[in-house]
Design a protein around this motif. Structure first.
Motif, short mmCIF file in Angstrom:
data_model
loop_
_atom_site.label_atom_id
_atom_site.label_comp_id
_atom_site.label_asym_id
_atom_site.label_seq_id
_atom_site.Cartn_x
_atom_site.Cartn_y
_atom_site.Cartn_z
N THR A 1 0.84 -1.21 0.00
CA THR A 1 0.00 0.00 0.00
C THR A 1 0.86 1.25 0.00
OG1 THR A 1 -1.78 -1.13 1.19
CG2 THR A 1 -1.76 1.27 1.29
N ILE A 2 1.91 1.26 0.83
CA ILE A 2 2.81 2.43 0.88
C ILE A 2 3.48 2.62 -0.49
CG2 ILE A 2 4.97 3.30 1.88
CD1 ILE A 2 4.13 1.94 4.52
N LEU B 1 3.17 10.28 7.21
CA LEU B 1 3.01 9.48 5.99
C LEU B 1 1.61 9.67 5.41
CD1 LEU B 1 4.82 7.45 4.46
CD2 LEU B 1 3.75 5.62 5.78
N ALA B 2 0.60 9.68 6.29
CA ALA B 2 -0.78 9.88 5.84
C ALA B 2 -0.97 11.26 5.23
CB ALA B 2 -1.73 9.67 7.01
N ASP C 1 -5.90 4.96 8.73
CA ASP C 1 -6.68 3.75 8.52
C ASP C 1 -6.51 3.22 7.11
OD1 ASP C 1 -8.62 1.73 9.09
OD2 ASP C 1 -10.11 2.91 8.02
N HIS C 2 -6.39 4.10 6.14
CA HIS C 2 -6.21 3.69 4.74
C HIS C 2 -4.88 2.98 4.56
CE1 HIS C 2 -7.05 3.95 0.41
NE2 HIS C 2 -5.75 4.16 0.27
N ILE C 3 -3.86 3.41 5.29
CA ILE C 3 -2.54 2.79 5.18
C ILE C 3 -2.52 1.43 5.87
CG2 ILE C 3 -0.09 3.00 5.81
CD1 ILE C 3 -0.46 6.05 5.63
N GLU D 1 -7.70 -1.32 15.29
CA GLU D 1 -6.35 -1.01 15.72
C GLU D 1 -5.94 0.41 15.34
OE1 GLU D 1 -7.23 -3.83 14.45
OE2 GLU D 1 -6.38 -5.51 15.59
N THR D 2 -6.39 0.86 14.17
CA THR D 2 -6.07 2.21 13.72
C THR D 2 -6.67 3.25 14.65
OG1 THR D 2 -5.98 1.47 11.43
CG2 THR D 2 -6.19 3.84 11.80
N ARG D 3 -7.88 3.01 15.14
CA ARG D 3 -8.50 3.95 16.09
C ARG D 3 -7.66 4.05 17.36
NH1 ARG D 3 -14.03 1.96 17.64
NH2 ARG D 3 -14.04 3.89 18.88
N ILE D 4 -7.17 2.92 17.83
CA ILE D 4 -6.32 2.95 19.03
C ILE D 4 -5.06 3.74 18.76
CG2 ILE D 4 -5.10 1.53 20.72
CD1 ILE D 4 -6.97 -0.79 19.91
N ILE D 5 -4.43 3.47 17.62
CA ILE D 5 -3.20 4.18 17.26
C ILE D 5 -3.45 5.67 17.15
CG2 ILE D 5 -1.52 4.51 15.39
CD1 ILE D 5 -1.75 1.46 14.90
#
Length: 289
Positions: free
Chosen positions: A10-11, A54-55, A63-65, A71-75
């Motif tokens: 994705t990156i 990066l986002a 979340d897209h990355i 997990e993205t919400r936590i991050i």
């Protein structure tokens, strides 16, 4: 667990869509292009501190990355320093926490763990042990030891401090004996092992040392072996002979040979110096001829 290969692809795709080379992306982020290459090959994950940057560069969400909404919400809350508020209002499972731990800093892992530690059993700690601080590991370990005994420490012993390991080992020895140390003896300090071994020898005899003999110092093994020989004879050395120094083996063998003859050496013969055995055999033959 995050799929690092998928995230790396994705990156790479987002970088190419922005018309950036790995070097150009690295320059904008203040990191080496090797780091970008490692991300895109799936070898490593971007550090949590790099995800917002990066986002922003790619004009997408974190979340897209990561493509992992919970997990993205936590991050995201950790990045925004809203961890406490989020954890008060949302449930985070052991598995979810283990998934994000590899990309968090140790202080961040400790903070999240502090809010959900009651969910963790000792065996669960193993999944996050490489990422949490030694102080937290020790705290959990000592609590587990008090409630479940020394066996509960086996999964996390490699991550505990030497002081905590030795403290639990000393208590376990006093209450259960030398055999209780088996789950953690590879992680104990040599001084603690020798101290427990000397006590075990004095109270139980040389045979009690067999389970921990491979981990004792040469000096402690030889000390106990010499005492055992003087009080019990050469046969008592059989359980620990493989771990004695050749000097101690030969010393006890010489005494046994002088007192009882070559036939007394059977229990330790495989561990003796071959030249010494041959010399004594020749000497015995001369005496009998």
């Amino acid at each position: 667990m995050f799929d690092m290969v998928r995230i790396g692809r994705t990156i790479a795709r987002l970088r190419k869509e922005k018309g950036l080379t790995q070097m150009e992306l690295a320059d904008r982020m203040g990191i080496s292009y090797q780091a970008i290459s490692n991300w895109e090959r799936g070898g490593t994950m971007p550090d949590i501190s790099k995800l917002p940057q990066l986002a922003e560069i790619f004009d997408v969400s974190i979340d897209h990355i990561l493509e992992s909404p919970k997990e993205t919400r936590i991050i995201q809350t950790i990045v925004e320093d809203k961890t406490s508020e989020f954890l008060q209002e949302n449930e985070v499972s052991v598995e979810e926490f283990a998934n994000i731990a590899p990309i968090l800093k140790t202080a961040q892992v400790d903070k999240v763990f502090g809010h959900i530690k009651n969910k963790f059993k000792p065996k669960d700690i193993q999944s996050i042990a490489p990422f949490v601080s030694e102080e937290v590991i020790d705290e959990v370990a000592l609590q587990a030891f008090e409630s479940e005994g020394i066996g509960a420490l086996a999964p996390i012993a490699p991550f505990m401090s030497g002081e905590a390991i030795d403290e639990c080992a000393s208590k376990a020895y006093e209450s259960e004996g030398i055999g209780a140390l088996a789950p953690i003896v590879p992680f104990m300090s040599i001084n603690a092992i020798d101290e427990c071994a000397r006590k075990a020898y004095e109270s139980e005899g040389i045979s009690a040392l067999a389970p921990i003999a491979p981990f004792m110092s040469d000096g402690a093994i030889d000390e106990c072996a010499r005492k055992a020989y003087e009080s019990e004879g050469i046969g008592a050395l059989a359980p620990i002979a493989p771990f004695m120094s050749i000097d101690a083996i030969n010393e006890c063998a010489r005494k046994a040979y002088e007192r009882e003859g070559i036939g007394a050496l059977g229990p330790i013969l495989p561990f003796m110096d071959r030249e010494r055995i041959d010399a004594w055999v020749r000497e015995g033959i001369r005496h009998t001829s």
